[in-house]
Motif scaffolding. Structure first.
Motif, mmCIF file in Angstrom:
data_model
loop_
_atom_site.group_PDB
_atom_site.id
_atom_site.type_symbol
_atom_site.label_atom_id
_atom_site.label_comp_id
_atom_site.label_asym_id
_atom_site.label_seq_id
_atom_site.Cartn_x
_atom_site.Cartn_y
_atom_site.Cartn_z
ATOM 1 N N PHE A 149 5.855 2.721 -6.448
ATOM 2 C CA PHE A 149 7.446 2.437 -6.227
ATOM 3 C C PHE A 149 8.111 3.898 -5.595
ATOM 4 N N ALA A 150 8.111 4.966 -6.236
ATOM 5 C CA ALA A 150 8.438 6.013 -5.768
ATOM 6 C C ALA A 150 8.149 6.378 -4.263
ATOM 7 N N ALA A 151 6.909 6.227 -3.949
ATOM 8 C CA ALA A 151 6.360 6.592 -2.779
ATOM 9 C C ALA A 151 7.188 5.626 -1.670
ATOM 10 N N GLU A 152 7.071 4.390 -1.822
ATOM 11 C CA GLU A 152 7.487 3.293 -0.936
ATOM 12 C C GLU A 152 9.086 3.592 -0.529
ATOM 13 N N LYS A 153 9.907 3.765 -1.933
ATOM 14 C CA LYS A 153 11.154 4.244 -1.790
ATOM 15 C C LYS A 153 11.501 5.633 -0.941
ATOM 16 N N MET A 154 10.549 6.390 -0.870
ATOM 17 C CA MET A 154 10.740 7.711 -0.069
ATOM 18 C C MET A 154 10.288 7.479 1.082
ATOM 19 N N GLY A 155 9.339 6.468 1.549
ATOM 20 C CA GLY A 155 8.815 6.228 2.978
ATOM 21 C C GLY A 155 7.664 7.236 3.129
ATOM 22 N N ILE A 156 6.745 7.329 2.106
ATOM 23 C CA ILE A 156 5.642 8.142 2.244
ATOM 24 C C ILE A 156 4.527 7.216 1.875
ATOM 25 N N LEU A 157 3.334 7.292 2.480
ATOM 26 C CA LEU A 157 1.945 6.759 2.065
ATOM 27 C C LEU A 157 1.708 7.144 0.906
ATOM 28 N N PRO A 158 0.956 6.611 -0.242
ATOM 29 C CA PRO A 158 0.371 7.277 -1.373
ATOM 30 C C PRO A 158 -0.528 8.302 -0.847
ATOM 31 N N GLU A 159 -1.635 8.164 0.135
ATOM 32 C CA GLU A 159 -2.578 9.360 0.157
ATOM 33 C C GLU A 159 -1.686 10.536 0.765
#
Length: 223
Positions: A149-159
């Motif tokens: 959720f945090a990565a999505e909101k920050m606009g960064i891919l998990p990797e």
């Protein structure tokens, strides 16, 4: 390539775990639940209230009310006012100078996270919208939901995310989210030998000090 550093709060940004566990034990003792500080740390570190409540029900037959958690929250924040210390100020200054994106992803209630950052004067390193808590997702750690959720909101891919965590539950959550993760053992609650071994057994990089973290973060950013 844009990278993101995700910080857990308790035991990572702030040295709060021993304080919180002591307050929690005092509240549980009043309900007849006898547990040592070490046992509390072993059982509950990294978990949100919902997960903790389920353990207490399953193993001790305790059903905790909403009022219990409200009262404990107030007592914990009161203790933080005089006892809480920062753990990441130097790292956060380092990231700010390098203009590296960062956020918080914590199992704790949002009020506690925000107050912790204010007390330790680390709040200015994070935008309010970059502070995420488990109340925003269906499943808390060790599920990957909060980190994803945090990565999505920050606009960064998990990797492209690096998580800094102090608990096995948090490390498992980061791994399940397919993110890089560092185990941080700089908080007072991590001084138990078994605690350090549990983190080391996760087969991830482990940092005890600021200098270790700088090296790991630099290597991640430069990938």
């Amino acid at each position: 390539m844009k990278k993101l550093i995700i910080f857990d709060c308790d035991g990572v940004l702030v040295d709060s775990e021993l304080i919180a566990h002591k307050v929690g034990l005092k509240a549980l003792n009043k309900l007849g639940c006898q547990m040592t500080l070490e046992e509390s740390i072993r059982r509950f570190t990294g978990l949100n209230n919902k997960s903790e409540s389920q353990i207490l029900y399953n193993e001790f037959g305790l059903t905790l009310s909403k009022e219990f958690y409200i009262d404990r929250q107030h007592a914990t924040l009161e203790a933080f006012e005089s006892e809480l210390k920062p753990l990441m100020e130097l790292i956060l200054n380092f990231l700010e100078k390098k203009a590296i994106s960062r956020c918080v992803a914590s199992s704790s209630p949002r009020e506690r996270v925000l107050r912790s950052l204010v007390i330790t004067e680390q709040n200015h390193f994070f935008e309010d919208s970059h502070i995420f808590t488990s109340s925003q997702v269906e499943k808390g750690k060790p599920a990957p939901d909060l980190f994803l959720f945090a990565a999505e909101k920050m606009g960064i891919l998990p990797e492209n995310c690096l998580v800094i965590e102090d608990s096995v539950a948090g490390i498992q959550a980061a791994r399940s989210a397919q993110m890089s993760v560092i185990g941080f053992l700089g908080g007072n609650h991590t001084k138990f030998h078994w605690y350090q071994e549990n983190i080391k057994n996760q087969n991830i990089p482990v940092a005890f000090h600021y200098y270790d973290l700088v090296t790991f973060i630099d290597n991640f950013i430069e990938k």
